[in-house]
Scaffold this active site. Structure first.
Site, PDB file in Angstrom:
ATOM      1  CG  ASP A 146      53.531  90.272 101.952  1.00 42.26           C
ATOM      2  OD1 ASP A 146      54.121  91.384 101.971  1.00 42.26           O
ATOM      3  OD2 ASP A 146      52.147  90.120 101.626  1.00 42.26           O
ATOM      4  CG  HIS A 213      52.192  94.400 102.895  1.00 42.17           C
ATOM      5  ND1 HIS A 213      52.020  93.079 102.363  1.00 42.17           N
ATOM      6  CD2 HIS A 213      50.997  95.327 102.643  1.00 42.17           C
ATOM      7  CE1 HIS A 213      50.894  93.208 101.600  1.00 42.17           C
ATOM      8  NE2 HIS A 213      50.105  94.363 101.759  1.00 42.17           N
ATOM      9  CB  SER A 392      47.267  93.302 101.194  1.00 37.74           C
ATOM     10  OG  SER A 392      47.922  93.332 100.015  1.00 37.74           O
TER      11      SER A 392
END
Length: 452
Positions: A146, A213, A392
């Site tokens: 990520d 994120h 996600s």
């Protein structure tokens, strides 16, 4: 040439909303009151009327029901109160029955307390019960490919055991590496740091930067409860292997009008997959989480642009490692993004707390499972917490579930563990390309109790 893979998570801090079911204005007073409001004790209740303009008179009448104290809660500022069609009253069932006699009153229900959403999503998939049975991911690891990680966030409690950065740069695209050492590759302690200058500079939310994120995804998969959030992730004792696979883009057409953004090249993702394969045996790797993707595929993409990725997934499968991928956030009813279209991945869609398919979630025959992905609160950069929406957020619920199953069934194959999740999950039916399709929403506790 394929466009760079896009973040599958919607970058949206959560906002809650409530929808009330109206009852006829002249309904029997008893029918207006929520059955959970019992005859004993006092209750904090939401009294809803037909129109905001009626709140004042209904509230004044309610204040007369019990005159020895103030039972109606203070209203918010005028500009907000004018938009509300309810007020809050604290009192007994008998008092609320009197209020229900007003013709303007539509319904009365408990003003319930809501815990952070991760606290709600973990019980929804049965992970809290699994934890009580000793299945916490101990002895396993989860790799998060990520945007890196907040390496000293208390949610991770010293369980980050390896880090790497594979962050391609291309001056034509306007991309630069995000690796802390300034190069396109870095392996070792701090390599996946999400708080470097390259991650923080120019971000629309300066306190979180561009690379928050991955921290959020890792928190869902394997975060542990802290004083900041009294909620575990799915596998709170699993080891964590963060891999930065994104690059920084500036003044690029790929940023869709934004001056700066982060995107992942396929090559960086594939390199990260290879790194995960390298560590699989050393750390008893259970899953690789890929909350990223791009494109639209209504059939498996095992050939062409999916062939190289499938090969990497096959290598991990041979070691008992699941590759768990977000289906994407385009709202396609019969398609998913790359690399969820690769048939040997575990493709994940998002549902909400009521088990409705999230409007943004890609879905259809290529989807393997659903998991919660709406307003999920978890760790974020700067030792903080935030709520995000997206497939996600659904994907690390499944990656963490594989860690729990892998802890119990060390020698089982990914197909066996996925079979347990699909057999025991809650069936979610929906329309896909005009045909009804059913996809299970995972229940990891039920999967742990089932026979492989």
């Amino acid at each position: 040439m394929r466009l760079p893979s896009l973040l599958a998570g919607a970058i949206v801090l959560a906002a809650t909303s409530a929808t009330f079911v109206a009852t006829p204005a002249f309904a029997d007073p008893e029918s207006k009151i929520d059955p959970e409001i019992t005859a004993t004790g006092e209750h904090r209740a939401i009294v809803r009327v037909q129109q905001p303009a009626q709140v004042g008179s209904a509230q004044a009448s309610a204040e007369q029901v019990k005159q020895d104290r103030k039972n109606v809660s203070t209203q918010p500022p005028t500009e907000v109160a004018g938009k509300l069609d309810f007020f809050v009253y604290r009192g007994t069932r008998a008092e609320l029955e009197k209020i229900a006699e007003q013709s303007d009153v539509v319904s009365i229900r408990k003003d319930k307390l809501n815990e952070p959403t991760l606290v709600q999503s973990i019980p929804l998939i049965g992970a809290d019960k699994a934890h009580r049975q000793g299945f916490t991911g101990r002895g396993t690891a989860v790799a998060i490919l990520d945007t890196g990680i907040d390496k000293d966030h208390p949610a991770f409690g010293g369980r980050i055991v390896a880090q790497a950065c594979f962050s391609a740069a291309d001056p034509v695209d306007g991309s630069k590496p995000l690796c802390p050492n300034g190069s396109q590759f870095q392996i070792g302690d701090g390599a996946a740091d999400a708080e470097t200058d390259a991650c923080m500079t120019g971000a629309p939310q300066p306190q979180y930067g561009l690379c928050y994120h991955g921290t959020h995804v890792a928190g869902i998969a394997a975060g542990q409860a802290t004083s900041g959030l009294a909620a575990n992730g799915v596998a709170p004792q699993a080891k964590i292997i963060p891999v930065q696979v994104f690059s920084r883009f500036e003044n690029s057409p790929y940023c869709a009008g934004r001056p700066v953004c982060v995107l992942a090249y396929d090559s960086s993702v594939l390199t990260g997959m290879a790194y995960a394969d390298l560590l699989a045996d050393q750390y008893n790797l259970a899953s690789v989480n890929l909350s990223l993707g791009g494109g639209q595929y209504d059939t498996a993409c095992d050939t062409g642009d999916g062939a190289d990725f499938k090969a990497e997934v096959d290598k991990l499968l041979a070691k008992g490692v699941a590759t768990v991928v977000a289906s994407g956030n385009n709202g396609y009813d019969a398609a998913v993004s790359w690399p969820a279209c690769v048939s040997n991945t575990v493709a994940v869609g998002a549902t909400d707390k009521q088990d409705a398919v999230a409007a943004f979630s890609n879905r259809g025959p290529l989807l393997d499972v659903f998991a919660p992905g709406v307003a999920i609160t978890a760790a974020i950069v700067d030792d903080s917490y935030a709520a995000l929406n997206g497939t996600s957020m659904a994907t690390p619920h499944v990656a963490g579930a594989f860690a729990l199953l892998h802890q119990k069934h060390r020698r089982a194959g990914v197909d066996q563990l996925l079979g347990a999740l699909t057999r025991t999950g809650k069936p979610i039916a929906y329309t896909s390309a005009g045909t009804e399709v059913t996809t299970p929403r995972i229940n990891v506790y039920a999967a742990l109790r089932s026979r492989l």
